[in-house]
Design an enzyme around this catalytic site. Structure first.
Site, PDB file in Angstrom:
ATOM      1  N   ARG A 103     -44.419  34.027   4.400  1.00 17.04           N
ATOM      2  CA  ARG A 103     -44.072  32.840   3.620  1.00 17.04           C
ATOM      3  C   ARG A 103     -45.216  32.400   2.724  1.00 17.04           C
ATOM      4  NH1 ARG A 103     -42.569  27.183   6.558  1.00 17.04           N
ATOM      5  NH2 ARG A 103     -44.613  27.636   7.450  1.00 17.04           N
ATOM      6  N   ARG A 124     -57.287  33.029   9.338  1.00 13.50           N
ATOM      7  CA  ARG A 124     -58.127  32.821  10.513  1.00 13.50           C
ATOM      8  C   ARG A 124     -59.433  33.577  10.313  1.00 13.50           C
ATOM      9  NH1 ARG A 124     -55.093  29.356  11.045  1.00 13.50           N
ATOM     10  NH2 ARG A 124     -53.947  28.643  12.907  1.00 13.50           N
ATOM     11  N   ASP A 167     -61.856  29.209   4.000  1.00 12.46           N
ATOM     12  CA  ASP A 167     -61.443  27.936   4.610  1.00 12.46           C
ATOM     13  C   ASP A 167     -61.477  28.016   6.130  1.00 12.46           C
ATOM     14  OD1 ASP A 167     -60.355  25.242   4.451  1.00 12.46           O
ATOM     15  OD2 ASP A 167     -58.460  26.085   5.149  1.00 12.46           O
ATOM     16  N   GLU A 187     -65.515  26.859  14.671  1.00 12.95           N
ATOM     17  CA  GLU A 187     -65.332  25.655  13.865  1.00 12.95           C
ATOM     18  C   GLU A 187     -65.546  24.419  14.728  1.00 12.95           C
ATOM     19  OE1 GLU A 187     -61.434  25.952  12.150  1.00 12.95           O
ATOM     20  OE2 GLU A 187     -61.918  27.766  11.021  1.00 12.95           O
ATOM     21  N   HIS A 233     -61.585  24.201   6.820  1.00 13.53           N
ATOM     22  CA  HIS A 233     -60.248  24.433   7.355  1.00 13.53           C
ATOM     23  C   HIS A 233     -59.278  23.343   6.903  1.00 13.53           C
ATOM     24  CE1 HIS A 233     -58.071  26.665  10.838  1.00 13.53           C
ATOM     25  NE2 HIS A 233     -57.222  26.387   9.855  1.00 13.53           N
ATOM     26  N   GLY A 247     -56.567  23.972   4.959  1.00 11.08           N
ATOM     27  CA  GLY A 247     -55.297  24.525   4.509  1.00 11.08           C
ATOM     28  C   GLY A 247     -54.095  23.668   4.850  1.00 11.08           C
TER      29      GLY A 247
END
Length: 323
Positions: free
Chosen positions: A153, A234, A258, A263, A282, A284
Site C-alpha cells: 500500500r 524499519r 526516519d 529508538e 520516526h 512516518g
C-alpha cells in the site's frame, strides 16, 4: 474500575485527541517520557490494569509482561506490533488489541525526505540562518529512476507520487508479480537491478526474519555513487554499520532515514555525524489525523474489553495458546 496507562505520549496529546470520558469510572494517566530499563517499567506499570502502547516504542517482552501481574489488557496503536510478545501475553492471560491506522502519512513523509535531500533543504535552512545564501546545487526528480523495495500500500502510494514527478519506477518485493507491478505503474525487476539502476531507493517492507539486514555492504556497493537511499519502514532492514561506512566513504549520495535500530536515536550515534543524511525521529505515522484514529480506537478497545466483548484482538486466548 480499571487503571489505564498511556505510554510514550511524547507530544502530550493523547488525552485531548479522544474522548476518554467514555470510560466512566476509570483512571487514565499519560506518560510523556520514555523508559527503557525493565525495573523502571515494572515500577511504573505494576499498578495498571490496562496499558496503551504507542506503536513499538516500548517493547513488551515476556520478562516485562511477567512482572505486571495486574495487567489484563494491552492496546497497541496500529494493527501490528513486533515489539509485543503475543505468546507471552496469552500465557499470562493478557489480551492484546490493536487499532486502525493510516498508511498515507508514511508515504507522504517518504516524499518529504526525498525532496529534502534532493533540494538540500536542511543544509540551506541552516545556511540562511547563518547569513549565507544559495550554498548548494539541488537535483531535480523529472526523468530520474526511483526503485521501490516493497510495493504494498505505501510503496504503491510512493509510486503514484513518482509518476506525478515524471520519474521512471522500478519495484521489487519477494512475491511481486509483473501484473501487480504494472497495476501500480512500475516495472518489476530483480533487487540487484533495482539497486544498480535507481537514483533513489526507498524501502517499504515489513520487518521480519527475511528482511533484517536485507540491505548490507554488498547491496550498498551495487548502488550508483550518487544515489539516495530512503527508509521509512524499519531500521534493521538496512545494516546501520554498513550504511555509515558507505556514507563516510562517499560510496552513495546520501541517506534519508526516519527509522533506526534503537529508538530514540542517541545523539552520539554515528549516523548523526555521517555526511549527506536527513534524519527524522520516526515521524512516518505521527500526524494529528493518525493519532486521533489511534486513540479513538484505543478507547473503543478498552470499553469493549470492560464489557466483556473485546474487539480487534491480536493474540490468541490462553486456552488456544496452550493447545
Amino acid at each position: 474500575m480499571a487503571r489505564i496507562a498511556i505510554l510514550d505520549d511524547y507530544q502530550n496529546v493523547s488525552l485531548s485527541l479522544a474522548n476518554w470520558d467514555l470510560l466512566a469510572g476509570c483512571t487514565v494517566q499519560a506518560f510523556a517520557d520514555h523508559l527503557t530499563d525493565l525495573a523502571d517499567l515494572e515500577a511504573r506499570l505494576s499498578d495498571f490494569d490496562v496499558v496503551v502502547a504507542m506503536r513499538e516504542r516500548t517493547p513488551f517482552t515476556a520478562a516485562l509482561i511477567e512482572r505486571l501481574p495486574k495487567l489484563r489488557l494491552l492496546v497497541t496503536t496500529g494493527s501490528r506490533n513486533s515489539a509485543i510478545d503475543l505468546a507471552a501475553a496469552s500465557l499470562r492471560g493478557v489480551l492484546v488489541c490493536g487499532t486502525g491506522g493510516l498508511g498515507y502519512p508514511t508515504a507522504e513523509l517518504t516524499w518529504a525526505l526525498i525532496m529534502a535531500h534532493m533540494r538540500r533543504i536542511p543544509a540551506e535552512d541552516r545556511a540562511i540562518r547563518c547569513g549565507r545564501w544559495q550554498t548548494t546545487l539541488g537535483l531535480g526528480l523529472k526523468g530520474k529512476t526511483i526503485g521501490i523495495i516493497g510495493l504494498g500500500r505505501k510503496g504503491t502510494e510512493v509510486a503514484g507520487y513518482a509518476r506525478a514527478f515524471g520519474m521512471e519506477r522500478l519495484a521489487w518485493s519477494p512475491n511481486l508479480t509483473d501484473e501487480r507491478a504494472a497495476a501500480a505503474g512500475a516495472m518489476r525487476v530483480p533487487l540487484h537491478d533495482l539497486l544498480r539502476d535507481s537514483d533513489i531507493v526507498t524501502i517499504h517492507l515489513v520487518l521480519g526474519p527475511t528482511t533484517i539486514g536485507l540491505i548490507g555492504s554488498e547491496e550498498l556497493a551495487t548502488m550508483k555513487p550518487g544515489a539516495l537511499i530512503v527508509n521509512t519502514s524499519r531500521g534493521p532492514i538496512i545494516s546501520e554499520e554498513a550504511l555509515v561506512r558507505a556514507l563516510e566513504a562517499g560510496q552513495i549520495g546520501g541517506a534519508a532515514l526516519d527509522v533506526f535500530d534503537d529508538e530514540p536515536l542517541s545523539p552520539d550515534h554515528p549516523l548523526c555525524h555521517a555526511p549527506n543524511t536527513v534524519l527524522t525521529p520516526h515521524l512516518g505515522y505521527v500526524t494529528e489525523e493518525g493519532y486521533r484514529l489511534f486513540y479513538r480506537d484505543a478507547v473503543e478497545d478498552i470499553a469493549a474489553f470492560l464489557r466483556g466483548t473485546p474487539v480487534r484482538v491480536l493474540n490468541p486466548p490462553p486456552c488456544a495458546q496452550a493447545s
